[in-house]
Scaffold this motif. Structure first.
Motif, short mmCIF file in Angstrom:
data_model
loop_
_atom_site.label_atom_id
_atom_site.label_comp_id
_atom_site.label_asym_id
_atom_site.label_seq_id
_atom_site.Cartn_x
_atom_site.Cartn_y
_atom_site.Cartn_z
N ILE A 92 28.39 13.01 78.06
CA ILE A 92 28.55 14.17 77.19
C ILE A 92 27.40 14.28 76.19
CG2 ILE A 92 29.94 13.18 75.34
CD1 ILE A 92 31.76 15.64 75.61
N GLN A 93 26.72 13.19 75.91
CA GLN A 93 25.62 13.20 74.96
C GLN A 93 24.29 13.61 75.59
OE1 GLN A 93 25.46 9.69 72.44
NE2 GLN A 93 27.66 9.42 72.72
N GLU A 94 24.25 13.65 76.92
CA GLU A 94 23.01 14.04 77.61
C GLU A 94 22.75 15.53 77.42
OE1 GLU A 94 20.83 12.09 79.15
OE2 GLU A 94 22.04 10.33 78.71
N THR A 95 21.53 15.86 77.09
CA THR A 95 21.18 17.28 76.94
C THR A 95 21.20 18.00 78.28
OG1 THR A 95 18.84 16.74 77.10
CG2 THR A 95 19.78 16.88 74.89
N THR A 96 21.14 17.25 79.37
CA THR A 96 21.16 17.83 80.71
C THR A 96 22.55 17.78 81.34
OG1 THR A 96 20.55 15.68 81.65
CG2 THR A 96 18.74 17.21 81.13
N PHE A 97 23.59 17.59 80.53
CA PHE A 97 24.93 17.39 81.09
C PHE A 97 25.36 18.51 82.03
CE2 PHE A 97 29.51 18.17 81.05
CZ PHE A 97 29.92 17.02 81.71
N ASP A 98 25.17 19.75 81.64
CA ASP A 98 25.64 20.86 82.48
C ASP A 98 24.97 20.81 83.85
OD1 ASP A 98 27.34 21.86 80.50
OD2 ASP A 98 25.74 23.04 79.59
N GLN A 99 23.69 20.56 83.88
CA GLN A 99 22.97 20.43 85.15
C GLN A 99 23.42 19.19 85.91
OE1 GLN A 99 18.70 20.45 84.79
NE2 GLN A 99 18.41 19.71 86.87
N ASP A 100 23.61 18.09 85.20
CA ASP A 100 24.07 16.85 85.84
C ASP A 100 25.44 17.04 86.48
OD1 ASP A 100 21.75 15.70 84.82
OD2 ASP A 100 22.79 14.70 83.16
N LEU A 101 26.32 17.76 85.80
CA LEU A 101 27.65 18.04 86.33
C LEU A 101 27.55 18.86 87.61
CD1 LEU A 101 30.76 18.03 86.13
CD2 LEU A 101 30.56 20.05 84.63
N GLN A 102 26.74 19.90 87.59
CA GLN A 102 26.57 20.74 88.78
C GLN A 102 25.98 19.94 89.94
OE1 GLN A 102 27.95 23.72 89.15
NE2 GLN A 102 28.72 23.33 87.10
N GLU A 103 25.02 19.08 89.66
CA GLU A 103 24.42 18.25 90.71
C GLU A 103 25.44 17.26 91.27
OE1 GLU A 103 20.90 16.45 89.07
OE2 GLU A 103 19.87 18.39 88.92
N PHE A 104 26.28 16.69 90.41
CA PHE A 104 27.31 15.76 90.86
C PHE A 104 28.30 16.47 91.79
CE2 PHE A 104 31.56 13.84 90.13
CZ PHE A 104 31.33 12.65 90.81
N ILE A 105 28.78 17.62 91.36
CA ILE A 105 29.72 18.38 92.19
C ILE A 105 29.05 18.80 93.49
CG2 ILE A 105 31.05 20.53 92.35
CD1 ILE A 105 31.54 20.22 89.29
N GLY A 106 27.80 19.26 93.40
CA GLY A 106 27.06 19.64 94.60
C GLY A 106 26.88 18.50 95.57
N SER A 107 26.67 17.29 95.04
CA SER A 107 26.50 16.14 95.92
C SER A 107 27.77 15.82 96.72
CB SER A 107 26.07 14.91 95.13
OG SER A 107 27.15 14.37 94.38
N LEU A 108 28.91 16.17 96.15
CA LEU A 108 30.18 15.96 96.87
C LEU A 108 30.46 17.07 97.87
CD1 LEU A 108 32.48 14.72 93.96
CD2 LEU A 108 31.38 13.36 95.75
N GLN A 109 29.86 18.23 97.64
CA GLN A 109 30.10 19.37 98.51
C GLN A 109 29.15 19.41 99.70
OE1 GLN A 109 29.75 22.49 95.60
NE2 GLN A 109 31.96 22.56 95.27
N GLU A 110 28.02 18.74 99.59
CA GLU A 110 27.03 18.77 100.68
C GLU A 110 27.57 18.05 101.91
OE1 GLU A 110 23.64 16.87 98.97
OE2 GLU A 110 23.19 18.56 97.68
N ASP A 111 27.16 18.55 103.05
CA ASP A 111 27.60 17.93 104.32
C ASP A 111 26.70 16.80 104.73
OD1 ASP A 111 29.79 19.56 104.64
OD2 ASP A 111 28.59 21.13 105.59
#
Length: 111
Positions: A92-111
């Motif tokens: 939560i303290q990372e300035t890139t959190f929003d992007q990190d969250l999207q990348e994490f979710i995207g990594s789970l969605q990729e085939d």
């Protein structure tokens, strides 16, 4: 939708994606819990400009209870809970959190 239902729904969806991708293990459960908690707390802060200790405890309590119910005490222990809370507060303290969250979710969605 109340906060408990929202958290549980997000946990369910991410656990499903991790399981489907065959990457679901204790470390991933901790990571999923940390990202969900951080996202909820960050959203609360953006909305209210503050987050109380009671709200923080409530979010972590909902997630901890969900995981203990889902996986049992052996699979999600106090050690896992402590790792999750520490990671969440770091995220939560990372300035890139929003992007990190999207990348994490995207990594789970990729085939």
């Amino acid at each position: 939708m109340d906060i408990q239902t929202l958290i549980q729904k997000n946990l369910d969806q991410l656990l499903y994606l991790a399981d489907k991708k065959q990457v679901l293990d204790n470390a991933m459960v901790v990571k999923i819990g940390a990202f969900v908690a951080a996202a909820v707390l960050r959203g609360r802060f953006a909305e209210q400009k503050e987050v109380t200790q009671q709200e923080i405890n409530g979010v972590f309590g909902i997630i901890g209870d969900f995981f203990r119910t889902s996986f049992g005490g052996r699979s999600f222990s106090k050690v896992h809970f402590n790792k999750m809370t520490s990671l969440s507060l770091e995220l939560i303290q990372e300035t890139t959190f929003d992007q990190d969250l999207q990348e994490f979710i995207g990594s789970l969605q990729e085939d």
